[in-house]
Design a protein around this motif. Structure first.
Motif, mmCIF file in Angstrom:
data_model
loop_
_atom_site.group_PDB
_atom_site.id
_atom_site.type_symbol
_atom_site.label_atom_id
_atom_site.label_comp_id
_atom_site.label_asym_id
_atom_site.label_seq_id
_atom_site.Cartn_x
_atom_site.Cartn_y
_atom_site.Cartn_z
ATOM 1 N N HIS A 45 -4.885 11.767 -12.000
ATOM 2 C CA HIS A 45 -4.655 12.858 -11.056
ATOM 3 C C HIS A 45 -5.476 14.325 -11.180
ATOM 4 C CE1 HIS A 45 -1.780 10.805 -9.133
ATOM 5 N NE2 HIS A 45 -1.013 10.515 -10.191
ATOM 6 N N GLY A 55 2.733 1.807 -3.366
ATOM 7 C CA GLY A 55 1.430 2.149 -4.311
ATOM 8 C C GLY A 55 1.550 4.159 -4.121
ATOM 9 N N ARG A 56 1.411 4.446 -2.862
ATOM 10 C CA ARG A 56 1.282 5.371 -2.757
ATOM 11 C C ARG A 56 2.169 6.028 -3.576
ATOM 12 N NH1 ARG A 56 -1.140 3.781 2.076
ATOM 13 N NH2 ARG A 56 0.642 4.240 3.449
ATOM 14 N N LYS A 57 3.339 6.023 -2.060
ATOM 15 C CA LYS A 57 5.050 6.704 -3.078
ATOM 16 C C LYS A 57 4.956 6.648 -4.051
ATOM 17 C CE LYS A 57 8.798 5.491 -1.154
ATOM 18 N NZ LYS A 57 10.256 5.886 -1.393
ATOM 19 N N ARG A 99 1.069 -1.208 -0.714
ATOM 20 C CA ARG A 99 0.307 -0.254 -0.089
ATOM 21 C C ARG A 99 0.421 1.181 -0.377
ATOM 22 N NH1 ARG A 99 -3.581 -2.942 3.041
ATOM 23 N NH2 ARG A 99 -2.893 -2.955 4.732
ATOM 24 N N PRO A 100 1.634 1.423 0.716
ATOM 25 C CA PRO A 100 2.477 2.204 0.417
ATOM 26 C C PRO A 100 3.769 2.343 -0.335
ATOM 27 C CG PRO A 100 3.431 1.454 2.865
ATOM 28 C CD PRO A 100 2.187 0.093 1.923
ATOM 29 N N TYR A 125 2.584 11.703 -9.707
ATOM 30 C CA TYR A 125 1.289 13.223 -10.280
ATOM 31 C C TYR A 125 3.179 14.004 -10.298
ATOM 32 C CZ TYR A 125 -0.211 17.368 -7.630
ATOM 33 O OH TYR A 125 -1.478 18.353 -6.907
ATOM 34 N N ALA A 172 2.173 7.260 -6.746
ATOM 35 C CA ALA A 172 1.014 7.738 -7.693
ATOM 36 C C ALA A 172 1.859 9.145 -6.961
ATOM 37 C CB ALA A 172 -0.055 7.406 -6.301
ATOM 38 N N ARG A 173 2.689 8.807 -6.053
ATOM 39 C CA ARG A 173 3.099 10.564 -5.557
ATOM 40 C C ARG A 173 3.997 11.559 -6.780
ATOM 41 N NH1 ARG A 173 1.640 15.588 -3.404
ATOM 42 N NH2 ARG A 173 2.885 17.017 -4.220
#
Length: 198
Positions: free
Chosen positions: A57, A12-14, A9-10, A20, A16-17
């Motif tokens: 995004h 994936g967030r990294k 999960r983290p 972005y 995505a960031r």
């Protein structure tokens, strides 16, 4: 298996960031070169992501502009708050108007996008543009109360004037200082030439 899921999960967030930020970097370069009408497909390709990622995004061009310009637009609002404490109401307004015109000419075609967003409540930029307009209106009112600025100019007319000057500066940047000077001179209140309130 649960441990792998928790770790994913983290990551994936990294990712995505990172995507972005890549999109913002790509958009900034594309807008600087081609204006705000630059191809969104090219922006995604340069960022190394697919169109689906881009639209996840930034679902609209205005959303991308808000991400790029929201902070600087809010900076105009903050600057107006600071200038309200200036001992020279007319000087404060002129300083702020200069910054507003400079902001509106950051990218080719930006002034049109800002004007459209101001008139469109559905635009992602609308609320930010309205806040900037309200901030400028405060400086305008203060300068008018001091007798320095003609009293028949309202906030909407002032922003039309900003847009007009920005539009002209975008096309003839060599005339920037002269165009700003004409705007300031036109706003100046001359007691021997009373204006008619509208």
């Amino acid at each position: 298996m649960a441990d792998r899921s928790t770790q994913a999960r983290p990551v994936g967030r990294k990712d995505a960031r990172r995507n972005y930020e890549r999109l913002l970097t790509s958009a900034r370069a594309a807008f600087a070169e081609h204006g705000v009408g630059a191809s969104l497909n090219d922006i995604a390709r340069t960022a190394g992501v697919g169109n689906v990622t881009l639209y996840r995004h930034f679902p609209t061009r205005q959303a991308l502009l808000e991400a790029l310009l929201g902070e600087s637009l809010r900076g105009l609002r903050t600057r107006s708050d600071e200038l309200l404490a200036s001992p020279s109401p007319s000087g404060a307004l002129i300083t702020w108007l200069t910054a507003a015109v400079e902001h509106a000419t950051a990218y080719r075609g930006l002034v049109d996008a800002l004007v459209d967003s101001l008139a469109d409540p559905a635009s992602e930029l609308h609320a930010t543009c309205q806040a900037v307009k309200a901030a400028g209106a405060q400086l305008l009112t203060r300068a008018q109360q001091a007798g320095a600025i003609r009293p028949d100019v309202g906030a909407s007319a002032l922003f039309s004037l900003i847009a007009s000057v920005a539009w002209a500066v975008e096309r003839t940047p060599e005339h920037r200082d002269q165009l700003l000077a004409v705007m300031f001179d036109g706003l100046h209140h001359r007691v021997d030439e009373p204006t008619q309130a509208r």
